[in-house]
Design an enzyme around this catalytic site. Structure first.
Site, mmCIF file in Angstrom:
data_model
loop_
_atom_site.group_PDB
_atom_site.id
_atom_site.type_symbol
_atom_site.label_atom_id
_atom_site.label_comp_id
_atom_site.label_asym_id
_atom_site.label_seq_id
_atom_site.Cartn_x
_atom_site.Cartn_y
_atom_site.Cartn_z
ATOM 1 N N CYS A 183 0.801 -1.228 0.000
ATOM 2 C CA CYS A 183 0.000 0.000 0.000
ATOM 3 C C CYS A 183 0.831 1.275 0.000
ATOM 4 C CB CYS A 183 -0.941 0.002 1.202
ATOM 5 S SG CYS A 183 -2.117 -1.353 1.185
ATOM 6 N N HIS A 319 -2.343 7.523 7.582
ATOM 7 C CA HIS A 319 -2.651 6.344 6.770
ATOM 8 C C HIS A 319 -4.102 5.960 7.022
ATOM 9 C CE1 HIS A 319 -1.941 2.782 4.444
ATOM 10 N NE2 HIS A 319 -2.163 1.969 5.473
ATOM 11 N N GLU A 330 -0.795 3.287 14.377
ATOM 12 C CA GLU A 330 -0.420 4.601 13.856
ATOM 13 C C GLU A 330 -0.501 5.661 14.946
ATOM 14 O OE1 GLU A 330 -1.079 7.532 10.031
ATOM 15 O OE2 GLU A 330 -2.572 5.965 10.400
ATOM 16 N N LYS A 351 -9.036 8.323 3.667
ATOM 17 C CA LYS A 351 -9.668 7.052 3.292
ATOM 18 C C LYS A 351 -11.089 6.942 3.818
ATOM 19 C CE LYS A 351 -5.317 4.475 2.903
ATOM 20 N NZ LYS A 351 -4.387 5.529 3.395
ATOM 21 N N HIS A 356 -9.899 2.655 0.522
ATOM 22 C CA HIS A 356 -8.467 2.388 0.367
ATOM 23 C C HIS A 356 -8.176 1.983 -1.073
ATOM 24 C CE1 HIS A 356 -4.422 1.518 1.145
ATOM 25 N NE2 HIS A 356 -4.512 0.782 2.233
ATOM 26 N N PHE A 414 1.190 -3.900 4.067
ATOM 27 C CA PHE A 414 1.487 -5.278 4.420
ATOM 28 C C PHE A 414 2.979 -5.553 4.257
ATOM 29 C CE2 PHE A 414 -2.882 -7.476 3.521
ATOM 30 C CZ PHE A 414 -3.381 -6.935 4.685
#
Length: 427
Positions: A183, A319, A330, A351, A356, A414
């Protein structure tokens, strides 16, 4: 070292088919989340996504090209052409005939030709691969022959095709690189482009991300991993909310034009913002679980690269995916980096509006942060009705006017990959 500025932006997102319309929709708190229409969700619990609405690839490509390119590459080409037009590098973004050497390229074509393309994608041509495989399913141990495999299947779906085909459409011959880093791919693309110009590359660099993962394989795959929300309405993407349960998968692309500051000034280009820092780290911890310490390392690296301290930061573009563990990690990382200021710095989670878009999200969030700096408007985080008590952050719930001088953009993915950019008002 050379200064690096953003001079053009193009995007196709679930909330708009241009960057400007996407920005205005975000300012209006307009969600791009809706029921999946690309395929039937019967039998699976994940019912919503962020699809493009009425996107017409024939505005940018001819019919033959659309048949030979996966949607992710089509989205990338459209975003890049719009970015080139926005930067004043071409006269018109739309039109299937726009290729190297066309009369539609203006007098700055030599400058454009010497440029570079960096486009990231997490999933590449996954939907085209899914379609090809689904027409060749084995029956009684034999492979069916319902449709022959296209000779364009492999080139159409490779991750680098977004960058290389965009180069072909624009006539860019200097440098091309497709990046796949989960991502963070789009943010990494921008960060590596920043490093390249800072080191002395003289041409413009097109950098961003594109993904078209709204297919059954991806939704079931991310769903099986426990990453997707099972909420079935447009409030499903709810970063930092107490009742969040996963992210919403979306599609789209965003491409930025980066230039050396004096080159941009010389040709009279408008400047959205300056990129002054980039940090990149990997957790070395887990395939899917994030690590706050690794994310903090990337943020600290970006601040150090920018030559600033945490007290200089006015805004954090998070994020903020809406996963239970991701948002907590985060938040902890932000507190590790910013200390006592962490709870008071404005934070936004885009987002919540777009879902996403994988590689495209980091690029789009960077673009929105640049526009925030240019227009002095902070975008809202929607669907936040009850903030998680463990998340001690000042999350913006309404569009607000604010003079932002320096902002941080976070992207995590990831594999524990982390990428962070620092943007500044250009003066």
């Amino acid at each position: 070292m050379h200064r690096v500025v953003i001079t053009g932006i193009g995007a196709v997102t679930p909330i708009g088919n241009t960057f400007e319309t996407s920005w205005e929709a975000a300012c209006r708190q307009q969600s791009g989340i809706a029921p999946v229409t690309h395929f039937s969700t019967s039998g699976i619990p994940w019912k919503v996504c962020g699809e493009l609405k009425c996107f017409d690839p024939l505005l940018y490509l001819n019919i033959k090209e659309t048949r030979r390119l996966d949607p992710f590459a089509q989205y990338a080409v459209a975003a890049a052409l719009m970015a080139a037009e926005d930067a004043g590098l071409i006269k018109q973004a739309k039109g299937e005939g726009l290729t190297a050497g066309d009369s539609s390229l203006d007098e700055s074509s030599n400058y454009l030709n010497s440029g570079a393309i960096f486009i990231g994608s997490s999933r590449g041509g996954i939907s085209t691969i899914e379609t090809a495989v689904s027409t060749q399913l084995p029956v009684s141990g034999l492979r069916t022959k319902t449709r022959r495999i296209s000779p364009y299947l492999m080139p159409a779906t490779t991750t680098s095709m977004a960058a290389s085909y965009t180069a072909q459409k624009l006539g860019v011959r200097g440098y091309s690189l497709g990046i796949s880093n989960a991502c963070t791919s789009g943010t990494n693309a921008i960060g590596e482009a920043y490093r390249m110009i800072k080191a002395g590359f003289s041409g413009p660099v097109f950098a961003g991300g594109a993904d078209a993962p709204v297919c059954r394989t991806c939704i079931e795959g991310y769903g099986a991993a426990g990453a997707l929300s099972k909420i079935s309405d447009q409030t499903a993407s709810r970063p930092f909310d107490r009742h969040r349960d996963g992210f919403v998968l979306s599609e789209g692309a965003c491409v930025l034009v980066l230039e050396e500051y004096h080159a941009a000034q010389k040709r009279g280009a408008k400047i959205y913002a300056e990129i002054i820092g980039y940090g990149n780290s990997v957790d070395a911890f887990h395939q899917t679980r994030p690590l706050a310490e690794g994310e903090a390392m990337a943020m600290n690296s970006a601040l150090s690269s920018a030559g600033i301290i945490s007290e200089d930061v006015d805004l954090i573009s998070s994020h903020g995916t809406s996963t239970p563990v991701g948002d907590i990690a985060e938040c902890r990382a932000i507190h590790q980096v910013f200390g006592e200021r962490a709870a008071s710095i404005p934070v936004t989670a885009i987002k919540s509006l777009s879902g996403h878009m994988l590689a495209a999200s980091g690029a789009f969030e960077t673009a929105c942060t640049a526009m925030t700096i240019r227009r002095a408007r902070i975008l809202p985080t929607i669907n936040l009705s009850e903030q998680d008590e463990q998340i001690r952050l000042s999350v913006m719930r309404e569009t607000q006017s604010a003079d932002i001088r320096i902002a941080v953009v976070n992207s995590f993915g990831f594999g524990g990959v982390n990428a962070v950019l620092v943007l500044k008002k250009a003066v």
